[in-house]
Design a protein around this motif. Structure first.
Motif, short mmCIF file in Angstrom:
data_model
loop_
_atom_site.label_atom_id
_atom_site.label_comp_id
_atom_site.label_asym_id
_atom_site.label_seq_id
_atom_site.Cartn_x
_atom_site.Cartn_y
_atom_site.Cartn_z
N LYS A 18 0.82 -1.22 0.00
CA LYS A 18 0.00 0.00 0.00
C LYS A 18 0.85 1.27 0.00
N TYR A 40 4.16 5.80 13.77
CA TYR A 40 4.23 4.80 14.85
C TYR A 40 5.65 4.25 14.98
N ARG A 127 -3.63 1.94 8.71
CA ARG A 127 -4.56 0.89 9.13
C ARG A 127 -5.95 1.46 9.41
N ARG A 177 2.18 -9.76 13.32
CA ARG A 177 1.81 -8.34 13.26
C ARG A 177 0.36 -8.17 12.81
O1 DC Z 1 2.57 0.37 7.65
P1 DC Z 1 3.75 0.04 8.59
O2 DC Z 1 4.27 -1.37 8.45
O3 DC Z 1 4.86 1.05 8.47
O4 DC Z 1 3.15 0.17 10.08
C1 DC Z 1 3.90 -0.18 11.20
C2 DC Z 1 2.97 -0.50 12.37
O5 DC Z 1 2.30 0.70 12.77
C3 DC Z 1 1.87 -1.52 12.09
O6 DC Z 1 2.19 -2.80 12.59
C4 DC Z 1 0.66 -1.00 12.81
C5 DC Z 1 0.95 0.44 13.10
N1 DC Z 1 0.07 1.37 12.39
C6 DC Z 1 -1.15 1.64 12.95
O7 DC Z 1 -1.50 1.06 13.98
N2 DC Z 1 -1.96 2.56 12.38
C7 DC Z 1 -1.62 3.17 11.26
N3 DC Z 1 -2.44 4.07 10.71
C8 DC Z 1 -0.38 2.88 10.64
C9 DC Z 1 0.43 1.95 11.22
#
Ligand code: DC
Length: 220
Positions: A18, A40, A127, A177
């Motif tokens: 994404k 985060y 998310r 995760r």
């Molecule tokens: O998209 P990413 O892999 O960089 O996100 C890392 C962590 O951050 C993912 O395990 C959950 C959290 N996250 C979240 O809770 N809410 C979001 N809007 C973006 C990421």
């Protein structure tokens, strides 16, 4: 009143692609881009630097307003130090998923995310972009792929960069995760009722980008 500023939200699980799709959609439209996962990840890194346990939601939430964060294209700066590679490390992937369960952390990051809603528009990936942060977004996408396909893509990426990788370990890490992201009580990973589902198991990046752009054009 900023609701006239268009937002496209692209939510989905880890390693679904994404981020790449969102960036390309933003470039094509000339929109701003919000990588909410990076926020985060930054909180996890700052916690480590300040000796704050990733389980301590209250201390992490208090820390957020004091962070001096700056994005410059692909580069991420924390307190004027470039931390792009650190933020994208596997350790911070795990850390981000742990700090993201805390309502205090999520609440502290809301205004940061809202501030990025600027003309001519924003593409936001994460998310909870379509469910919690920008519920009035005019085009919402839930982008996913099976855990096996996502693990395979990550494995190939790492192998191309000549980083030693173990497919089974990557798959297990993604599944752990996914579970934490989906089962937390505060803003869990869930498809918004009004989001388009985009399953990329059999789509390449160009096809996924074209589909999002088509949905956006139809929403105008
Ligand atoms: O998209 P990413 O892999 O960089 O996100 C890392 C962590 O951050 C993912 O395990 C959950 C959290 N996250 C979240 O809770 N809410 C979001 N809007 C973006 C990421």
């Amino acid at each position: 009143m900023m609701n006239h500023i268009p937002v496209i939200t692209i939510d989905g699980p880890s390693a679904s692609g994404k981020g790449t799709v969102a960036q390309r959609v933003a470039n094509t439209l000339g929109f701003h881009y919000l990588d909410s996962g990076a926020l985060y990840r930054l909180v996890a890194l700052a916690g480590l630097q300040h000796d704050i346990d990733w389980q301590d939601g209250s201390a992490l939430g208090d820390l957020v307003p004091h962070l001096n964060v700056h994005f410059d294209g692909e580069q991420i700066f924390l307190n004027n130090h470039e931390v792009s590679a650190q933020v994208r490390s596997e350790q911070m992937s795990q850390g981000a998923s742990q700090v993201a369960v805390h309502p205090q952390v999520r609440k502290a990051l809301v205004s940061w995310q809202h501030r990025l809603r600027q003309l001519p528009g924003l593409v936001a990936d994460g998310r909870d972009m379509g469910t919690v942060i920008f519920p009035d977004a005019q085009c919402k996408v839930f982008l996913t792929a099976s855990a096996e396909v996502r693990a395979d893509r990550r494995f190939k990426q790492l192998s191309q960069c000549k980083v030693a990788a173990d497919y089974q370990a990557i798959l297990q890490d993604l599944q752990a995760r996914d579970q934490r992201d989906r089962e937390r009580s505060s803003s869990p990973l869930v498809q918004a009722a009004d989001a388009h589902l985009l399953d990329t198991d059999t789509l390449n990046i160009e096809q996924a980008v074209a589909q999002v752009l088509d949905w956006y054009q139809k929403s105008i």
